[in-house]
Design an enzyme around this catalytic site. Sequence first.
Site, PDB file in Angstrom:
ATOM      1  N   LYS A  93      -6.111   9.332 -21.682  1.00 50.96           N
ATOM      2  CA  LYS A  93      -6.424   8.737 -21.136  1.00 50.96           C
ATOM      3  C   LYS A  93      -7.727   8.458 -20.102  1.00 50.96           C
ATOM      4  O   LYS A  93      -7.223   9.924 -19.655  1.00 50.96           O
ATOM      5  CB  LYS A  93      -4.805   7.794 -20.524  1.00 50.96           C
ATOM      6  CG  LYS A  93      -4.931   7.072 -19.968  1.00 50.96           C
ATOM      7  CD  LYS A  93      -5.388   4.899 -21.134  1.00 50.96           C
ATOM      8  CE  LYS A  93      -5.260   3.892 -20.267  1.00 50.96           C
ATOM      9  NZ  LYS A  93      -7.377   3.596 -20.195  1.00 50.96           N
ATOM     10  N   LYS A 129     -11.553  11.780 -20.746  1.00 55.07           N
ATOM     11  CA  LYS A 129     -12.914  11.296 -19.964  1.00 55.07           C
ATOM     12  C   LYS A 129     -14.105  10.744 -21.039  1.00 55.07           C
ATOM     13  O   LYS A 129     -14.078  11.751 -21.924  1.00 55.07           O
ATOM     14  CB  LYS A 129     -13.129  11.456 -18.372  1.00 55.07           C
ATOM     15  CG  LYS A 129     -14.059  11.442 -17.617  1.00 55.07           C
ATOM     16  CD  LYS A 129     -12.834  10.173 -16.502  1.00 55.07           C
ATOM     17  CE  LYS A 129     -13.653   9.404 -16.462  1.00 55.07           C
ATOM     18  NZ  LYS A 129     -12.367   8.734 -15.170  1.00 55.07           N
ATOM     19  N   ASP A 169     -14.828   3.423 -14.510  1.00 56.75           N
ATOM     20  CA  ASP A 169     -15.003   4.341 -13.846  1.00 56.75           C
ATOM     21  C   ASP A 169     -16.888   4.279 -13.330  1.00 56.75           C
ATOM     22  O   ASP A 169     -16.936   3.044 -13.853  1.00 56.75           O
ATOM     23  CB  ASP A 169     -15.100   5.788 -14.455  1.00 56.75           C
ATOM     24  CG  ASP A 169     -15.239   7.191 -13.332  1.00 56.75           C
ATOM     25  OD1 ASP A 169     -13.950   7.426 -13.229  1.00 56.75           O
ATOM     26  OD2 ASP A 169     -16.373   7.554 -13.367  1.00 56.75           O
TER      27      ASP A 169
HETATM   28  P1  NDP Z   1     -18.263   1.482  -8.932  1.00 56.24           P
HETATM   29  O1  NDP Z   1     -19.689   1.663 -10.335  1.00 56.24           O
HETATM   30  O2  NDP Z   1     -17.516   0.641  -8.855  1.00 56.24           O
HETATM   31  O3  NDP Z   1     -19.191   2.384  -7.612  1.00 56.24           O
HETATM   32  C1  NDP Z   1     -18.981   3.518  -7.742  1.00 56.24           C
HETATM   33  C2  NDP Z   1     -20.111   3.348  -5.707  1.00 56.24           C
HETATM   34  O4  NDP Z   1     -20.152   5.112  -5.595  1.00 56.24           O
HETATM   35  C3  NDP Z   1     -21.008   2.542  -5.593  1.00 56.24           C
HETATM   36  O5  NDP Z   1     -21.260   1.705  -3.881  1.00 56.24           O
HETATM   37  C4  NDP Z   1     -21.961   3.633  -5.671  1.00 56.24           C
HETATM   38  O6  NDP Z   1     -23.646   3.359  -5.030  1.00 56.24           O
HETATM   39  C5  NDP Z   1     -21.496   4.737  -5.208  1.00 56.24           C
HETATM   40  N1  NDP Z   1     -22.409   5.932  -5.663  1.00 56.24           N
HETATM   41  C6  NDP Z   1     -22.128   6.021  -6.972  1.00 56.24           C
HETATM   42  N2  NDP Z   1     -22.692   7.670  -6.713  1.00 56.24           N
HETATM   43  C7  NDP Z   1     -23.223   7.726  -6.521  1.00 56.24           C
HETATM   44  C8  NDP Z   1     -24.492   8.722  -5.359  1.00 56.24           C
HETATM   45  N3  NDP Z   1     -24.049   9.977  -6.349  1.00 56.24           N
HETATM   46  N4  NDP Z   1     -24.319   8.983  -4.456  1.00 56.24           N
HETATM   47  C9  NDP Z   1     -23.739   8.384  -3.647  1.00 56.24           C
HETATM   48  N5  NDP Z   1     -23.132   7.197  -4.586  1.00 56.24           N
HETATM   49  C10 NDP Z   1     -23.018   7.344  -5.278  1.00 56.24           C
HETATM   50  O7  NDP Z   1     -17.330   3.053  -9.412  1.00 56.24           O
HETATM   51  P2  NDP Z   1     -15.881   3.083  -9.074  1.00 56.24           P
HETATM   52  O8  NDP Z   1     -15.850   2.465  -7.386  1.00 56.24           O
HETATM   53  O9  NDP Z   1     -14.781   2.876 -10.142  1.00 56.24           O
HETATM   54  O10 NDP Z   1     -15.786   4.583  -8.827  1.00 56.24           O
HETATM   55  C11 NDP Z   1     -16.051   5.435  -6.921  1.00 56.24           C
HETATM   56  C12 NDP Z   1     -15.395   6.831  -7.750  1.00 56.24           C
HETATM   57  O11 NDP Z   1     -13.730   6.615  -7.528  1.00 56.24           O
HETATM   58  C13 NDP Z   1     -15.826   7.878  -8.607  1.00 56.24           C
HETATM   59  O12 NDP Z   1     -15.230   9.250  -8.297  1.00 56.24           O
HETATM   60  C14 NDP Z   1     -14.617   7.284  -9.963  1.00 56.24           C
HETATM   61  O13 NDP Z   1     -14.648   8.568 -10.378  1.00 56.24           O
HETATM   62  C15 NDP Z   1     -13.423   6.727  -8.804  1.00 56.24           C
HETATM   63  N6  NDP Z   1     -12.163   6.405  -9.531  1.00 56.24           N
HETATM   64  C16 NDP Z   1     -12.292   5.204  -9.881  1.00 56.24           C
HETATM   65  C17 NDP Z   1     -11.196   4.735 -10.397  1.00 56.24           C
HETATM   66  C18 NDP Z   1     -11.744   3.282 -11.285  1.00 56.24           C
HETATM   67  O14 NDP Z   1     -10.673   2.676 -11.678  1.00 56.24           O
HETATM   68  N7  NDP Z   1     -12.370   2.908 -11.251  1.00 56.24           N
HETATM   69  C19 NDP Z   1     -10.090   5.763 -10.459  1.00 56.24           C
HETATM   70  C20 NDP Z   1      -9.769   6.290  -9.884  1.00 56.24           C
HETATM   71  C21 NDP Z   1     -11.174   7.807  -9.674  1.00 56.24           C
HETATM   72  P3  NDP Z   1     -24.287   2.945  -5.748  1.00 56.24           P
HETATM   73  O15 NDP Z   1     -24.599   1.922  -6.214  1.00 56.24           O
HETATM   74  O16 NDP Z   1     -26.120   3.163  -4.981  1.00 56.24           O
HETATM   75  O17 NDP Z   1     -24.862   4.054  -6.597  1.00 56.24           O
HETATM   76  O1  2IT Z   2     -10.843   9.141 -12.424  1.00 56.87           O
HETATM   77  C1  2IT Z   2      -9.309   7.678 -12.980  1.00 56.87           C
HETATM   78  O2  2IT Z   2      -8.409   7.347 -13.829  1.00 56.87           O
HETATM   79  C2  2IT Z   2      -9.994   5.580 -13.591  1.00 56.87           C
HETATM   80  N1  2IT Z   2     -11.453   5.970 -13.692  1.00 56.87           N
HETATM   81  C3  2IT Z   2      -9.105   5.368 -14.522  1.00 56.87           C
HETATM   82  C4  2IT Z   2      -9.436   5.755 -15.604  1.00 56.87           C
HETATM   83  C5  2IT Z   2      -8.360   4.597 -16.570  1.00 56.87           C
HETATM   84  O3  2IT Z   2      -7.576   5.235 -17.390  1.00 56.87           O
HETATM   85  O4  2IT Z   2      -7.857   3.534 -16.155  1.00 56.87           O
END
Ligand code: NDP
Ligand code: 2IT
Length: 449
Positions: A93, A129, A169
């Site tokens: 997952k 992943k 993600d």
């Molecule tokens: P999104 O794509 O929705 O948003 C990502 C955000 O981070 C955007 O504002 C983006 O800016 C910025 N960003 C991404 N890469 C870079 C970079 N290299 N440098 C600067 N800014 C960056 O992703 P999520 O919000 O889903 O994910 C954000 C983080 O949270 C990640 O690390 C992900 O692994 C983690 N995460 C996500 C989960 C989920 O349920 N979605 C669960 C747990 C963790 P821009 O648009 O300008 O690229």
């Molecule tokens: O980093 C994370 O935990 C996620 N991007 C969510 C993974 C999931 O299976 O909901």
Amino acid sequence: MAEMVPELGGLFDEVIARNPGEAEFHQATREVFESLGPVVAKHPHYLDTEVIRRLCEPERQIIFRVPWTDDRGQVQINRGFRVEFNSALGPFKGGLRFHPSVYLGIVKFLGFEQIFKNALTGLPIGGGKGGADFDPKGRSDAEVMRFCQSFMTELYRHIGEYTDVPAGDIGVGGREIGYLFGQYKRITNRYESGVLTGKGLAWGGSQVRTEATGYGVVFFVREILAAQGKSFEGRRAVVSGSGNVAIYAIEKVHELGGKVVACSDSSGYVVDEAGIDLELLKEIKLRDRGRIADYVAARGGNARLITGGSVWDVPTDVALPCATQNELGADAARALVGNGCRIVAEGANMPTTPEAIKILAAGGVTFAPGKAANAGGVATSALEMQQNASRDSWTFAHTEDRLSEIMGAIHARCLETADEYGLPGDYVAGANIAAFTHVADAMLALGVI
Ligand code: NDP
Ligand code: 2IT
């Protein structure tokens, strides 16, 4: 952070030798190994049985070509990945990331983190992943759809509700999950809702999954504050990123009486002392897929756009890195400590560098690692799987209560485990040790497989 004990140093050298050039994977394994000294001292069988060595080797790694045609009729080729890391606790997952920086080392670090994060939720999910080096920025809906369909045309044979369950993600949200699910359904001729999570509410999704990661991080910080006899009321927060995790972290901070004064994207950051206007940010980021500069232009007033420097220069009580790995380095940590920040909780995966974590610890800042603090997203994915399996759907309030309870339980487990090993208040050690023993015990029970 503790230093690595010599018994584990040899194993770590082997991880580096076997996985050359995968810096992020080395960083993620090192952090776990550095926590395991007291565990192997107390329970040497974890070394004797080679369970740690097994844990570092993914069960299966899939790399595939993703050919698709852009709107100009030009053929494009991307590389797709799925690393099925560990299925001792349940089906693999974890999310899919679409970003140009994706390569095997990123997917493996994320998959490795996911094993421990998923174990901490207490729910029956293993770790995996995937993703692709595809850049969705500037692509039309039709291009994103064709890419997702091509990606799934290969991936479908490897996944399933009992095998491997991807989700979103970076760069993968509701739109992409829709196209991926549609193609899976078409190829397999099965309405197998439990094969993906993060689905829309009309087609098998769960209430609160969209909000879950951001809300969960803030629930975790609420627990930290409560343990210190404090609350969010009147507290300043700074959030990096302005994507899924960041937006719903901001929403929950505001609901709990705090004020988020800055957020960012990869082109800069905005400081808005009146508090981020979340409705406006949602319109720009979720509806229009715009840039943070558009927020400042539309907001007017005293909101400022800053394109050099770092969002961590903005004074704050609570810092929530919610963008990407290694975005909060040593200079940022020094700025946060200097400005009186008290709590850093990771919404993103591994956003804080090892050096920055040391500086925060020396500065008396409470640090909550992502595998604990951002587990609310995947936990709610597991709740989505439960609802799919029982062909049921729960209310928003019930689902949010479950999320809140799960975050409370993870927080308690981290602190109890840290206490048990004589490291009170060390959330990194607590999270790593609690998760490791849970997964390793299951692996040992299942034999050498
Ligand atoms: P999104 O794509 O929705 O948003 C990502 C955000 O981070 C955007 O504002 C983006 O800016 C910025 N960003 C991404 N890469 C870079 C970079 N290299 N440098 C600067 N800014 C960056 O992703 P999520 O919000 O889903 O994910 C954000 C983080 O949270 C990640 O690390 C992900 O692994 C983690 N995460 C996500 C989960 C989920 O349920 N979605 C669960 C747990 C963790 P821009 O648009 O300008 O690229
Ligand atoms: O980093 C994370 O935990 C996620 N991007 C969510 C993974 C999931 O299976 O909901």
